[in-house]
Design a protein around this motif. Structure first.
Motif, PDB file in Angstrom:
ATOM      1  N   HIS A 118       0.857  -1.179  -0.110  1.00 26.01           N
ATOM      2  CA  HIS A 118      -0.064  -0.082   0.105  1.00 26.01           C
ATOM      3  C   HIS A 118       0.874   1.316  -0.066  1.00 26.01           C
ATOM      4  O   HIS A 118       0.544   2.301  -0.576  1.00 26.01           O
ATOM      5  N   ALA A 119       2.064   1.402   0.877  1.00 22.91           N
ATOM      6  CA  ALA A 119       2.792   2.483   0.739  1.00 22.91           C
ATOM      7  C   ALA A 119       3.401   2.734  -0.553  1.00 22.91           C
ATOM      8  O   ALA A 119       3.356   4.020  -0.896  1.00 22.91           O
ATOM      9  N   LEU A 120       3.833   1.619  -1.315  1.00 28.73           N
ATOM     10  CA  LEU A 120       4.483   1.950  -2.347  1.00 28.73           C
ATOM     11  C   LEU A 120       3.622   2.468  -3.549  1.00 28.73           C
ATOM     12  O   LEU A 120       4.120   3.003  -4.565  1.00 28.73           O
ATOM     13  N   GLY A 121       2.216   2.364  -3.164  1.00 30.19           N
ATOM     14  CA  GLY A 121       1.403   3.121  -4.029  1.00 30.19           C
ATOM     15  C   GLY A 121       0.969   4.667  -3.951  1.00 30.19           C
ATOM     16  O   GLY A 121       0.423   5.164  -4.680  1.00 30.19           O
ATOM     17  N   LEU A 122       1.496   4.986  -2.947  1.00 30.24           N
ATOM     18  CA  LEU A 122       1.392   6.436  -2.415  1.00 30.24           C
ATOM     19  C   LEU A 122       2.044   7.129  -3.590  1.00 30.24           C
ATOM     20  O   LEU A 122       3.216   7.081  -3.931  1.00 30.24           O
ATOM     21  N   PRO A 123       1.548   8.225  -4.111  1.00 31.52           N
ATOM     22  CA  PRO A 123       2.226   9.153  -5.006  1.00 31.52           C
ATOM     23  C   PRO A 123       3.569   9.789  -4.046  1.00 31.52           C
ATOM     24  O   PRO A 123       4.407  10.051  -4.982  1.00 31.52           O
ATOM     25  N   GLU A 124       3.397  10.094  -2.965  1.00 32.65           N
ATOM     26  CA  GLU A 124       4.435  10.966  -2.255  1.00 32.65           C
ATOM     27  C   GLU A 124       5.364   9.803  -2.216  1.00 32.65           C
ATOM     28  O   GLU A 124       6.587  10.529  -2.107  1.00 32.65           O
ATOM     29  N   LEU A 125       5.381   8.429  -2.355  1.00 24.74           N
ATOM     30  CA  LEU A 125       6.662   7.651  -2.287  1.00 24.74           C
ATOM     31  C   LEU A 125       6.976   7.215  -3.580  1.00 24.74           C
ATOM     32  O   LEU A 125       8.201   6.937  -4.085  1.00 24.74           O
ATOM     33  N   ALA A 126       6.018   7.312  -4.705  1.00 21.92           N
ATOM     34  CA  ALA A 126       6.264   6.771  -5.936  1.00 21.92           C
ATOM     35  C   ALA A 126       7.322   7.683  -6.553  1.00 21.92           C
ATOM     36  O   ALA A 126       8.367   7.358  -7.459  1.00 21.92           O
ATOM     37  N   GLY A 127       7.232   9.058  -6.142  1.00 20.68           N
ATOM     38  CA  GLY A 127       8.228   9.917  -6.746  1.00 20.68           C
ATOM     39  C   GLY A 127       9.454  10.373  -6.111  1.00 20.68           C
ATOM     40  O   GLY A 127       9.995  11.337  -6.476  1.00 20.68           O
ATOM     41  N   ALA A 128       9.391   9.712  -4.975  1.00 16.57           N
ATOM     42  CA  ALA A 128      10.538  10.227  -3.903  1.00 16.57           C
ATOM     43  C   ALA A 128      11.770   9.778  -4.234  1.00 16.57           C
ATOM     44  O   ALA A 128      12.018   8.621  -4.565  1.00 16.57           O
ATOM     45  N   ARG A 129      12.875  10.856  -4.311  1.00 12.83           N
ATOM     46  CA  ARG A 129      14.324  10.155  -4.568  1.00 12.83           C
ATOM     47  C   ARG A 129      14.928   9.796  -3.216  1.00 12.83           C
ATOM     48  O   ARG A 129      16.085   8.981  -3.148  1.00 12.83           O
ATOM     49  N   THR A 130      14.657  10.649  -2.090  1.00 14.93           N
ATOM     50  CA  THR A 130      15.147  10.444  -0.806  1.00 14.93           C
ATOM     51  C   THR A 130      13.983   9.975   0.282  1.00 14.93           C
ATOM     52  O   THR A 130      13.082  11.051   0.394  1.00 14.93           O
ATOM     53  N   VAL A 131      14.009   9.217   1.170  1.00 12.55           N
ATOM     54  CA  VAL A 131      12.900   8.800   1.964  1.00 12.55           C
ATOM     55  C   VAL A 131      13.791   8.668   3.478  1.00 12.55           C
ATOM     56  O   VAL A 131      14.633   7.845   3.306  1.00 12.55           O
ATOM     57  N   ALA A 132      13.328   9.343   4.237  1.00  9.91           N
ATOM     58  CA  ALA A 132      13.955   9.297   5.714  1.00  9.91           C
ATOM     59  C   ALA A 132      12.982   8.220   6.432  1.00  9.91           C
ATOM     60  O   ALA A 132      11.651   8.535   6.405  1.00  9.91           O
ATOM     61  N   ALA A 133      13.229   7.149   6.981  1.00  9.08           N
ATOM     62  CA  ALA A 133      12.511   6.094   7.330  1.00  9.08           C
ATOM     63  C   ALA A 133      12.928   5.734   8.769  1.00  9.08           C
ATOM     64  O   ALA A 133      13.746   6.286   9.229  1.00  9.08           O
ATOM     65  N   TYR A 134      12.560   4.526   9.181  1.00  3.71           N
ATOM     66  CA  TYR A 134      13.190   4.089  10.162  1.00  3.71           C
ATOM     67  C   TYR A 134      12.978   2.510  10.182  1.00  3.71           C
ATOM     68  O   TYR A 134      12.194   1.791   9.436  1.00  3.71           O
ATOM     69  N   VAL A 135      13.754   1.630  11.200  1.00  2.00           N
ATOM     70  CA  VAL A 135      13.622   0.066  11.280  1.00  2.00           C
ATOM     71  C   VAL A 135      12.577  -0.259  12.340  1.00  2.00           C
ATOM     72  O   VAL A 135      12.794   0.292  13.465  1.00  2.00           O
ATOM     73  N   SER A 136      11.570  -0.861  11.803  1.00  2.00           N
ATOM     74  CA  SER A 136      10.414  -1.192  12.978  1.00  2.00           C
ATOM     75  C   SER A 136      11.265  -2.193  13.865  1.00  2.00           C
ATOM     76  O   SER A 136      12.004  -3.276  13.355  1.00  2.00           O
ATOM     77  N   VAL A 137      10.806  -2.339  14.832  1.00  3.52           N
ATOM     78  CA  VAL A 137      11.121  -3.349  16.096  1.00  3.52           C
ATOM     79  C   VAL A 137      10.099  -3.979  16.798  1.00  3.52           C
ATOM     80  O   VAL A 137       8.959  -3.401  16.753  1.00  3.52           O
ATOM     81  N   GLY A 138      10.052  -5.165  17.120  1.00  6.19           N
ATOM     82  CA  GLY A 138       9.334  -5.668  18.229  1.00  6.19           C
ATOM     83  C   GLY A 138       7.821  -5.833  17.015  1.00  6.19           C
ATOM     84  O   GLY A 138       7.785  -6.371  16.294  1.00  6.19           O
ATOM     85  N   ARG A 139       6.750  -5.478  18.056  1.00  3.90           N
ATOM     86  CA  ARG A 139       5.289  -5.429  17.515  1.00  3.90           C
ATOM     87  C   ARG A 139       4.924  -4.347  16.735  1.00  3.90           C
ATOM     88  O   ARG A 139       4.041  -3.887  16.459  1.00  3.90           O
ATOM     89  N   GLU A 140       5.913  -3.214  16.188  1.00  4.93           N
ATOM     90  CA  GLU A 140       5.610  -2.096  15.397  1.00  4.93           C
ATOM     91  C   GLU A 140       5.136  -2.677  13.972  1.00  4.93           C
ATOM     92  O   GLU A 140       5.865  -3.651  13.516  1.00  4.93           O
ATOM     93  N   PRO A 141       4.438  -1.394  13.307  1.00  3.03           N
ATOM     94  CA  PRO A 141       4.065  -2.045  12.030  1.00  3.03           C
ATOM     95  C   PRO A 141       5.250  -2.017  11.195  1.00  3.03           C
ATOM     96  O   PRO A 141       6.032  -1.402  11.347  1.00  3.03           O
ATOM     97  N   GLY A 142       5.691  -3.256  10.680  1.00  2.00           N
ATOM     98  CA  GLY A 142       6.875  -3.435   9.938  1.00  2.00           C
ATOM     99  C   GLY A 142       7.238  -2.719   8.875  1.00  2.00           C
ATOM    100  O   GLY A 142       6.480  -2.348   7.817  1.00  2.00           O
ATOM    101  N   THR A 143       8.575  -2.254   8.865  1.00  2.94           N
ATOM    102  CA  THR A 143       8.861  -1.517   7.822  1.00  2.94           C
ATOM    103  C   THR A 143      10.050  -2.091   6.845  1.00  2.94           C
ATOM    104  O   THR A 143      10.217  -1.566   5.814  1.00  2.94           O
ATOM    105  N   ARG A 144      10.536  -3.126   7.309  1.00  2.00           N
ATOM    106  CA  ARG A 144      11.737  -3.606   6.411  1.00  2.00           C
ATOM    107  C   ARG A 144      11.440  -4.022   5.231  1.00  2.00           C
ATOM    108  O   ARG A 144      12.181  -3.786   4.170  1.00  2.00           O
ATOM    109  N   ALA A 145      10.281  -4.795   4.778  1.00  2.00           N
ATOM    110  CA  ALA A 145       9.854  -4.959   3.393  1.00  2.00           C
ATOM    111  C   ALA A 145       9.674  -3.740   2.639  1.00  2.00           C
ATOM    112  O   ALA A 145      10.223  -3.595   1.452  1.00  2.00           O
TER     113      ALA A 145
END
Length: 203
Positions: free
Chosen positions: A33-60
């Motif tokens: 779903h996130a990859l379908g967002l226009p804001e991410l589709a056109g991004a060249r640099t994204v500041a993110a974070y690594v999920s840990v424990g039971r946080e909604p997963g970001t690694r994929a």
């Protein structure tokens, strides 16, 4: 106990009931779903974070963005709770840090590196229909948002959550800033200024 602290306690208790299988299954859907967002589709640099424990997963999502050629920046927690940044160079270049976090091992870029981001993924516990986000309460991302505002930078602000963490209303303080979109396993919603949230078609 403040309204924010009480809501945080309730939401963290609900997350503790999730199995790691639940978390991993949700992470794959969140990335799609996130990859379908226009804001991410056109991004060249994204500041993110690594999920840990039971946080909604970001690694994929991190790996998918990197595979697209997106420059992904990850936070490094400083002693004063501010955030430095370093490039994401794959899961093999992550190391355990304080508070159970995983941080990149590459060279530090400085706290102002976030100003280069076209989109910022913010950790959170809830968001409401206005886009107001409830964070973990550490204040690190309040500093990031203040730094962006002071520099006149306006990257897309996106939070990843579970479906039941979209609340009727999140308690707010004067410094709180709304996000532009929320992504849950049910889909994505974007928050337009001055109007209600707009659904994003599923990819």
């Amino acid at each position: 106990m403040s309204a924010k602290a009480l809501l945080r306690r309730e939401l963290l208790a609900a997350r503790r009931l999730l199995t790691m299988e639940d978390v991993e299954r949700a992470a794959a859907v969140l990335a799609r779903h996130a990859l379908g967002l226009p804001e991410l589709a056109g991004a060249r640099t994204v500041a993110a974070y690594v999920s840990v424990g039971r946080e909604p997963g970001t690694r994929a999502l991190l790996d998918a963005l990197r595979a697209r050629g997106v420059r992904v920046l990850l936070p490094v927690l400083l002693a004063d709770n501010d955030l430095d940044w370093a490039p994401y160079e794959g899961t093999g270049n992550l190391a355990k840090a304080g508070r159970g976090l995983l941080e990149p091992t590459g060279g530090r870029l400085g706290p102002d590196a976030v100003l280069e981001a076209d989109a910022v993924l913010l950790p959170g516990l809830a968001v409401d229909g206005r886009g107001m986000r409830l964070g973990r309460g550490g204040g690190s991302y309040d500093r990031v948002l203040a730094r962006l505002a002071a520099a006149g930078a306006h990257p897309a602000l996106i939070v990843l959550l579970y479906g039941d963490e979209v609340a009727a209303r999140v308690p707010e303080e004067p410094h709180d800033r709304p996000v532009d979109a929320v992504v849950t396993p049910d889909g994505a919603r974007r928050f337009g200024r001055g109007r209600g949230p707009a659904p994003v078609p599923r990819p």
